[in-house]
Design an enzyme around this catalytic site. Sequence first.
Site, short mmCIF file in Angstrom:
data_model
loop_
_atom_site.label_atom_id
_atom_site.label_comp_id
_atom_site.label_asym_id
_atom_site.label_seq_id
_atom_site.Cartn_x
_atom_site.Cartn_y
_atom_site.Cartn_z
N ASP A 64 26.89 27.59 36.97
CA ASP A 64 27.43 28.36 37.95
C ASP A 64 28.70 28.04 38.42
O ASP A 64 28.72 26.86 38.83
CB ASP A 64 26.46 28.78 39.22
N SER A 147 43.52 41.14 37.25
CA SER A 147 43.10 42.45 37.04
C SER A 147 44.28 43.34 37.69
O SER A 147 45.34 43.06 38.17
CB SER A 147 41.83 42.73 38.10
N TYR A 160 36.55 43.69 45.96
CA TYR A 160 37.11 43.27 44.89
C TYR A 160 38.59 43.15 44.81
O TYR A 160 39.27 42.22 44.21
CB TYR A 160 36.72 44.12 43.64
N LYS A 164 40.95 39.74 44.01
CA LYS A 164 41.84 39.77 42.79
C LYS A 164 43.37 39.65 43.30
O LYS A 164 44.14 39.10 42.75
CB LYS A 164 41.77 40.91 41.89
#
Length: 278
Positions: A64, A147, A160, A164
């Site tokens: 992880d 992204s 999110y 990013k």
Amino acid sequence: MSGGWLEGYAALITGGGSGIGRAVAERFLAEGAAVTVLGRDADQLDDVVRSAADPSRVHTVTADVRDSDRLHAAVAETVERFGKLDTLVTNAGVWDYQRQLTRLGAEELDTAFDEIFSINVKGYLLAAQAAWPDLVKSRGSIVMTLSNASFYVNGGGPLYTASKHACLGLMRELAYELAPKVRVNGVACGGMNTDLRGPETLALGGRSIGASFAKRTADTPPPPIPLHDSSTDPRDFTGPYVLLAAREQSGPITGHAISVDGGIGVRGFARAAGGDEL
């Protein structure tokens, strides 16, 4: 393949068991690199090895990205197996499925923030911390999966998008801090058909963005981007990763993000306001 752009390179890719991470791993192998693929799903990692034309150039680590000890072990195993580390690709992440602020309760916001940022941002930083000494030795590079949400809104929800944006800032800061020995760049991807999952804290860990693509039909409207008929296959997004990893091709480039998003930056506003219905 002999004579590729990454012939003789050794790379470590986080989140490499599926999606864009796996596509990058396969492309790096095709370009001549040896690759350590790190991911949480041992079955996916085994499949990467089975699918490789030359399994001797593939090493896998089940881990992880929130586990610093395992990241350090992955770097050490890469150097032991392949003699060095030239490229770190930080890639593991989760998407919030555009869960807007007005659809998040206080407790959900609290726990989902911690999960998303610990994977999407902290995971990148921990990997860079584990890898930088060996990257200095090889005068290597870091390539971060960014992204369209690193630059523009509504590529996700606030969690999110903020994560990013944070990765973009992290990429730029590390490009400064690690220069001139290590180059740090990013690839800002648009939407693609992958097994990208959501946060477990929002009960979205079992949901894959690929399921949404599977529901599309011939009558489904194309995405509202200039290259609306462009590919959503992760393999078609891998070229910039190769370019940025190859010092012979991109030696003077650092602190830069290549957008591979179908032209979102020239689209203009899809709608004037996101909260008209409030």
